[in-house]
Design a protein around this motif. Structure first.
Motif, mmCIF file in Angstrom:
data_model
loop_
_atom_site.group_PDB
_atom_site.id
_atom_site.type_symbol
_atom_site.label_atom_id
_atom_site.label_comp_id
_atom_site.label_asym_id
_atom_site.label_seq_id
_atom_site.Cartn_x
_atom_site.Cartn_y
_atom_site.Cartn_z
ATOM 1 N N UNK A 104 0.714 -1.302 -0.076
ATOM 2 C CA UNK A 104 -0.052 0.074 0.054
ATOM 3 C C UNK A 104 0.856 1.247 0.056
ATOM 4 N N UNK A 105 0.453 2.206 -0.967
ATOM 5 C CA UNK A 105 1.338 3.431 -1.036
ATOM 6 C C UNK A 105 0.203 4.343 -0.862
ATOM 7 N N UNK A 106 1.011 5.663 -0.474
ATOM 8 C CA UNK A 106 0.030 6.799 -0.345
ATOM 9 C C UNK A 106 0.684 7.909 -0.977
ATOM 10 N N UNK A 107 -0.226 8.945 -1.683
ATOM 11 C CA UNK A 107 0.357 10.165 -2.354
ATOM 12 C C UNK A 107 -0.513 11.274 -1.924
ATOM 13 N N UNK A 108 0.332 12.437 -1.331
ATOM 14 C CA UNK A 108 -0.262 13.548 -0.909
ATOM 15 C C UNK A 108 -0.379 14.615 -2.004
ATOM 16 N N UNK A 109 0.100 14.130 -3.112
ATOM 17 C CA UNK A 109 -0.048 15.451 -4.324
ATOM 18 C C UNK A 109 1.366 15.912 -4.586
ATOM 19 N N UNK A 110 2.498 15.594 -3.488
ATOM 20 C CA UNK A 110 3.775 15.889 -3.669
ATOM 21 C C UNK A 110 4.734 14.626 -3.388
ATOM 22 N N UNK A 111 4.313 14.003 -2.281
ATOM 23 C CA UNK A 111 5.238 12.856 -2.155
ATOM 24 C C UNK A 111 4.621 11.577 -1.853
ATOM 25 N N UNK A 112 5.216 10.430 -2.184
ATOM 26 C CA UNK A 112 4.848 9.113 -1.911
ATOM 27 C C UNK A 112 5.572 8.450 -0.824
ATOM 28 N N UNK A 113 4.688 7.722 -0.110
ATOM 29 C CA UNK A 113 4.883 7.000 1.225
ATOM 30 C C UNK A 113 4.566 5.564 1.182
ATOM 31 N N UNK A 114 5.472 4.684 1.503
ATOM 32 C CA UNK A 114 5.164 3.359 1.508
ATOM 33 C C UNK A 114 4.496 2.964 2.914
ATOM 34 N N UNK A 115 3.328 2.378 3.140
ATOM 35 C CA UNK A 115 2.571 1.886 4.262
ATOM 36 C C UNK A 115 2.962 0.325 4.300
ATOM 37 N N UNK A 116 3.492 -0.272 3.624
ATOM 38 C CA UNK A 116 3.834 -1.727 3.875
ATOM 39 C C UNK A 116 4.418 -1.959 5.300
ATOM 40 N N UNK A 117 3.693 -3.048 5.737
ATOM 41 C CA UNK A 117 4.295 -3.643 6.966
ATOM 42 C C UNK A 117 4.940 -5.051 6.569
ATOM 43 N N UNK A 118 6.060 -5.198 6.664
ATOM 44 C CA UNK A 118 6.747 -6.392 6.494
ATOM 45 C C UNK A 118 6.227 -7.541 7.076
ATOM 46 N N UNK A 119 6.024 -8.420 6.326
ATOM 47 C CA UNK A 119 5.393 -9.899 6.921
ATOM 48 C C UNK A 119 3.827 -9.915 7.177
#
Length: 377
Positions: A66-81
């Motif tokens: 799962x990735x999130x994009x706020x209009x400027x930056x991307x952030x990875x919300x993945x939880x390993x495992x």
């Protein structure tokens, strides 16, 4: 004399400032943008699901994370495992509390609140299947869940209930896609037909045999103004089943490659814009779809339908892939021009955000289009 020189200097400054303003005003936002693993922090390029929250944040399922994009930056919300690495994020829905409900192809549902995850599956919840096909949330904050073999499931304030062929009139336990319409009725497509479950807990069922609708491989469902339903249907390996189903008041109209500009019958997704226009995407079967002895051609792509007229955006998409001065097909992560044309036309999902931007998730990146220019708010 000094006053004349000062006046001339002032005029030159004003002219320069005016010229800069005209230049700035003439800059228009791009019609297309692309995001992939080469220009973002995306873990891969295969985009399977897209949603947006009330703050305007875009949420994307890409390569099982799962990735999130706020209009400027991307952030990875993945939880390993958290889930199997081979699993896919099949759907995303956002509730009134802005929690993200994330459906998975093998691991049930993950709920993301701020940056904390909890998981629900067959072992620790009322889910009857860990393969989640779709999630929709109504105006009473009830979470409606489609499961590949587990029927229709509802989560309501901590309580679970399942509608299957033993306990209800649902035509099949294989729920392929669902949505909530303007009346807050649940519209769902099953392996054996279309069904509506209304707020009075009554069922209306439209069996495939009677209405001749090719829904055994439904991928996506959307409802529009005036009460119509559009269903994107995939195909069997032979390509004989599938197309786009337009259904209203008990009557269906089926669009295929034989009676419309659809490139093939393998329709992957459908979305409806604020004007009631249909945005339709098609998958490719394989790279062989593009080859003959003399030329390459496109059998997947993007189409738009409004008031009975079709507009094929695939050539424009193709021109964008070959555009200059930023040559998209030479980006790292998009291998070659031919590969880009093949993969990027394998469009898997379409989503329309609150700004009217159309987001196309493909097997080789995320593409954003707006006929008036892409702007993120």
């Amino acid at each position: 004399m000094n006053s004349i020189i000062f006046s001339l200097a002032s005029l030159l400054v004003c002219f320069e400032v005016h010229s800069q303003n005209v230049e700035l005003q003439s800059e228009k936002p791009p019609l297309w943008m692309v995001f992939n693993k080469s220009n973002t922090s995306m873990p891969g390029n295969s985009v399977s699901s897209i949603a947006q929250d009330a703050a305007g944040m875009i949420w994307v399922g890409v390569s099982g994370k799962l990735m999130g994009f706020n209009g400027k930056e991307w952030k990875n919300f993945h939880k390993p495992g958290f889930w199997k690495s081979s699993s896919e994020i099949t759907c995303i829905a956002v509730d009134e509390q802005q929690r993200k409900w994330v459906g998975n192809s093998t691991g049930g549902i993950g709920i993301l609140e701020d940056e904390d995850w909890i998981v629900m599956n067959k072992k620790n919840s009322g889910l009857t299947d860990n393969h989640i096909t779709s999630i929709a949330i109504d105006d009473k904050s009830r979470v409606w869940i489609g499961a590949l073999s587990g029927g229709l499931i509802v989560y309501d304030d901590g309580k679970w209930k399942t509608y299957n062929t033993d306990s209800s009139e649902i035509p099949d336990n294989k729920v392929l896609a669902l949505t909530i319409d303007a009346k807050q009725d649940v519209i769902l497509q099953t392996k054996s037909g279309l069904a509506k479950f209304d707020r009075d807990s009554t069922w209306e069922v439209y069996q495939d045999e009677k209405y001749n609708m090719p829904m055994q491989y439904a991928n996506s469902i959307a409802t529009g103004p005036g009460g119509f339903t559009a269903i994107a249907c995939g195909t069997s390996s032979s390509g004989e089943i599938g197309g786009l189903v337009y259904f209203k008041n008990g009557f269906s109209n089926i669009f295929t490659h034989l009676n419309s500009p659809l490139k093939n019958n393998n329709v992957s997704s459908v979305a409806i814009d604020r004007h009631g226009g249909l945005w339709v995407t098609c998958r490719n079967f394989s790279s062989d779809d593009f080859k003959n002895e003399t030329e390459s051609f496109i059998k997947g792509g993007i189409l738009y339908n409004k008031v009975g007229g079709w507009n094929d955006l695939t050539p424009e998409f193709s021109r964008f892939l070959k555009s200059t001065p930023v040559n998209i097909v030479n980006y790292p992560g998009i291998e070659t021009e031919k590969e880009a044309e093949i993969n990027c036309h394998n469009v898997q999902v379409v989503f329309i955000d609150i700004s009217g931007n159309k987001w196309f998730g493909t097997s080789n990146g995320l593409f954003v289009y707006n006929e008036n220019g892409v702007v993120f708010k």
